[in-house]
Design a protein around this motif. Structure first.
Motif, mmCIF file in Angstrom:
data_model
loop_
_atom_site.group_PDB
_atom_site.id
_atom_site.type_symbol
_atom_site.label_atom_id
_atom_site.label_comp_id
_atom_site.label_asym_id
_atom_site.label_seq_id
_atom_site.Cartn_x
_atom_site.Cartn_y
_atom_site.Cartn_z
ATOM 1 N N LEU A 30 6.822 9.071 -7.115
ATOM 2 C CA LEU A 30 7.985 8.633 -7.662
ATOM 3 C C LEU A 30 8.353 8.200 -9.071
ATOM 4 N N MET A 31 6.768 8.109 -9.157
ATOM 5 C CA MET A 31 6.335 7.747 -10.646
ATOM 6 C C MET A 31 6.249 8.332 -11.909
ATOM 7 N N ARG A 32 7.209 8.244 -12.693
ATOM 8 C CA ARG A 32 7.782 8.901 -13.992
ATOM 9 C C ARG A 32 7.495 8.265 -15.443
ATOM 10 N N LYS A 33 6.868 9.000 -15.932
ATOM 11 C CA LYS A 33 7.264 8.046 -17.810
ATOM 12 C C LYS A 33 8.030 7.493 -17.789
ATOM 13 N N GLU A 34 7.917 6.647 -18.674
ATOM 14 C CA GLU A 34 9.025 5.630 -19.610
ATOM 15 C C GLU A 34 10.252 6.766 -19.807
ATOM 16 N N LEU A 82 3.693 5.802 -2.279
ATOM 17 C CA LEU A 82 4.521 6.285 -3.503
ATOM 18 C C LEU A 82 5.074 6.467 -4.489
ATOM 19 N N ARG A 83 4.141 5.429 -5.804
ATOM 20 C CA ARG A 83 4.276 5.933 -7.195
ATOM 21 C C ARG A 83 3.354 8.044 -7.805
ATOM 22 N N MET A 142 0.611 -1.259 -0.080
ATOM 23 C CA MET A 142 0.265 -0.112 -0.342
ATOM 24 C C MET A 142 0.746 1.063 0.232
ATOM 25 N N LEU A 143 2.187 1.666 0.285
ATOM 26 C CA LEU A 143 2.078 2.349 0.804
ATOM 27 C C LEU A 143 3.526 2.459 -0.661
ATOM 28 N N GLY A 144 3.429 1.394 -0.734
ATOM 29 C CA GLY A 144 4.413 1.182 -2.192
ATOM 30 C C GLY A 144 3.745 2.154 -3.606
ATOM 31 N N LYS A 145 2.204 1.926 -3.408
ATOM 32 C CA LYS A 145 1.763 2.312 -4.506
ATOM 33 C C LYS A 145 0.792 3.667 -4.011
ATOM 34 N N TYR A 157 11.051 9.401 -19.530
ATOM 35 C CA TYR A 157 11.281 10.321 -18.858
ATOM 36 C C TYR A 157 12.630 11.042 -18.239
ATOM 37 N N TYR A 158 14.159 10.366 -18.508
ATOM 38 C CA TYR A 158 15.244 10.593 -18.532
ATOM 39 C C TYR A 158 16.227 10.702 -19.965
#
Lengths: 560, 77
Positions: B68-72, B64-65, B59-62, B74-75
């Motif tokens: 922390l989550m960006r498009k594929e 944190l998205r 649940m915490l991981g979800k 992103y870099y």
């Protein structure tokens, strides 16, 4: 003669000879070189080779009870990697892999910080070619970042070694503390390679970008060399207990949401290193044994998991969870081997992870460190989540697959089979592992209390997983990038630096222009002065003022 | 007899895991489980801890998205 030969060196020499060897004999030659290097394992303990150069006494080859278990497992890992890559014809990668494994083995036998530094950099320079062999643009970029970080670690180590020599007159590997400045330098150098919190970005950045076989090699050596170095120089350093605990807990959350399964394994690798670091921090004989045992079994099951994902990448062309699933039908052996690796890392009783992790948990329990104990217990549930369930579930099950793929090549299956066999053999007969640990400690992992406690944790964590999937609460796989500590130097610093440098560039441009202008003015004035002979005091222009003040500031800086 | 589809596999797996889980809890009542810390000796403590930890991590991981989550790519931008 052979007894004075630095272990691993024969592998490096062979790696340079590989281009002269016909394709069919390359892998046998590589195996032979590992075998010859492994003869050193029977040499016993002692100092075998020293070299006096530039007034320094370098201990190039020494061995003791801490070296031996690492040397054994590094040789086993090298053999596994060679068998796993038997089908590959990538000469550069073979050369790099063999030299990398050789350098790591050489580093284990260094007896002073300067020799260690040489091997430390050698592992960096050889392994960067393995990342490079991923052969994509992303791999090439990651390789450059990897190289910068790894070499920086070496430079810090060298600074530490020089300071130590200067301040104490000694440069031999010894137990250090963080009260000295050289201790701190060496600690950070080791910490970079051991992927301490916030210094870990390189690991998850580079490993998943490497080739099918390359990642397996990478997973075995660099980080465990750092663990060895920490165990030798910083045992009982309290700070390490907390650093290790953070390392076990934090990567767990990143692994939950990461889509690339090889990157999930890299987060998991980081979490495993945490357990070892905690063991070093406690610093008792039992806990150091635990660290060494954990490193030993970890190399095998982590290599096994990376091999299974390598096989998936090789056959299915991707390791992205969002694109995988249902492979159990087509790759049944790989599925079974992966599950054995998953059960080992999750520390199921009768698997290798259990007999190693128990040592660290018992030393924590014995010392009464309740908080750290439960952080690690919590992290164990996390290990089960990402490596025990997520990896096999999303790769091989999750949903039915439409396109057919072939089972992994036979050489891959053999390598995975050997690793899987070792995982179970060590789990069932732990006494053989315990015999080679640095300290003689009587320990029985299979008590009813232990087994029931661990099984309850694991089985109910699996039930939690089933519950979450049933109620659609488990996060679905999404193609994405998960931010990690490499964000600081991949996004934040360029984000600040680029505009800043642009501004500085504009400033210098205008400075040059103004400089030219003011020169012209001065020239014309002096011309007027010389020709018309009139004196007029002019105030210096704005550009001139800036120029003079900058020159003045530079002068001050130089003088200071 | 040969059931090879994922659903039935999942069902039977769930069934066996639940049985094993129940047995493990029952076992706890048959002997005194020694732990390093006394509160961990409560019946079913590791089971409870494992279940809660797992749900918490996911649940915490979800959550944190969000951060922390960006498009594929992103870099690559």
């Amino acid at each position: 003669m052979i007894s004075n030969f630095i272990p691993g060196l024969i592998m490096i020499i062979t790696s340079f000879l590989l281009p002269t060897i016909p394709q069919y004999f390359r892998h046998p030659a590589m195996l032979l070189s590992v075998g010859l290097s492994a003869l050193s394992l029977f040499n016993g303990y002692g100092t075998f080779l020293e070299w006096d150069i530039l007034g320094l006494n370098l201990i190039l080859y020494q061995s003791d009870s801490l070296t031996l278990p690492f040397a054994i497992i590094f040789h086993i890992a090298a053999i596994l990697v060679i068998i796993f890559s038997w089908h590959s014809k990538n000469l550069m990668e073979h050369m790099a892999t063999l030299a990398y494994a050789g350098s790591a083995i050489g580093a284990l036998h260094a007896g002073d910080f300067f020799s260690l530094f040489i091997w430390w950099e050698a592992t960096a320079l050889t392994s960067v070619f393995i990342v490079f062999a991923g052969n994509t643009n992303a791999a090439k970029d990651a390789a450059m970042r990897y190289l910068i970080i790894q070499v920086s670690s070496g430079v810090l180590l060298l600074i530490g070694a020089c300071l130590m020599l200067y301040q104490t007159g000694n440069h031999n590997l010894a137990v250090l503390d963080l009260k000295t400045n050289f201790g701190i330098f060496i600690f950070i150098a080791f910490g970079i390679k051991a992927a301490f919190p916030l210094l870990n970005g390189w690991l998850q950045d580079s490993y998943p970008e490497s080739s099918v076989t390359g990642t397996v090699a990478l997973s075995a050596f660099t980080t465990k060399l750092a663990i060895y170095a920490l165990a030798r120089t910083f045992p009982g350093t309290d700070t390490l207990i907390w650093i290790g605990a953070i390392m076990t807990a934090f990567p767990v959350f990143f692994a939950v949401i990461e889509n690339d399964l090889r990157r999930v394994l890299s987060f998991s690798l980081n979490n495993q290193l945490g357990f070892m670091v905690v063991g070093i921090g406690i610093g008792t004989e039992l806990s150091l044994n635990g660290t060494v045992a954990h490193a030993f079994v970890h190399i095998i099951y982590k290599a096994l998991l990376f091999m299974s994902m390598g096989a998936v990448l090789y056959r299915a062309g991707t390791t992205k969870a969002s694109e995988l699933g249902g492979l159990y039908k087509y790759m049944p052996f790989t599925t079974i081997f992966c599950i054995i690796g998953a059960m080992s890392i999750s520390a199921f009783p009768l698997f290798s992870g259990f007999v190693a992790k128990s040592l660290i948990m018992s030393s924590l329990g014995g010392m009464g460190m309740v908080l750290i104990y439960f952080i690690l217990f919590f992290a164990s549930a996390g290990v089960l989540e990402h490596s025990g369930i997520k990896i096999p579930y999303f790769a091989f099950f999750a949903h039915e697959r439409k396109n057919k793929v072939k089972e992994a090549p036979i050489n891959m299956l053999i390598a995975m089979g050997i690793a899987a066999f070792l995982c179970i053999a060590i789990g069932v007969f732990p006494k053989y592992l315990y015999q080679i640990l640095p300290y003689a400690v009587e320990y029985q992992p299979y008590t009813l209390d232990h087994v029931i406690s661990q099984l309850q944790l694991l089985v109910f964590a699996i039930i939690a997983f089933l519950f979450l999937v049933k109620f659609k609460l488990y996060p679905s796989e999404i193609r994405s990038t998960v931010l990690n500590s490499d964000w600081f130097y991949r996004k934040m610093l360029p984000g600040i630096g680029k505009p800043l440098f642009k501004k500085i560039g504009l400033l210098t441009d205008s400075l040059y222009k103004n400089l030219g202008l003011s020169f012209k003015q001065v020239l014309s004035k002096s011309y007027k002065f010389s020709n018309l002979s009139y004196i007029k005091v002019t105030t210096p222009s704005f550009a001139g003022t800036i120029l003079i003040s900058i020159l003045f500031i530079m002068l001050v800086i130089v003088l200071v | 007899m040969k059931k090879n589809d994922l659903k039935s596999m999942g069902k039977s797996f769930t069934k066996y895991i639940l049985i094993i889980g129940a047995l493990l809890i029952l076992l706890d009542f048959t002997f005194h489980r020694h732990e390093y810390f006394s509160f961990a000796e409560i019946y079913g403590f590791p089971a409870f801890f494992g279940f809660v930890s797992f749900v918490f991590i996911v649940m915490l991981g979800k959550w944190l998205r969000k951060f922390l989550m960006r498009k594929e790519d992103y870099y690559d931008q």
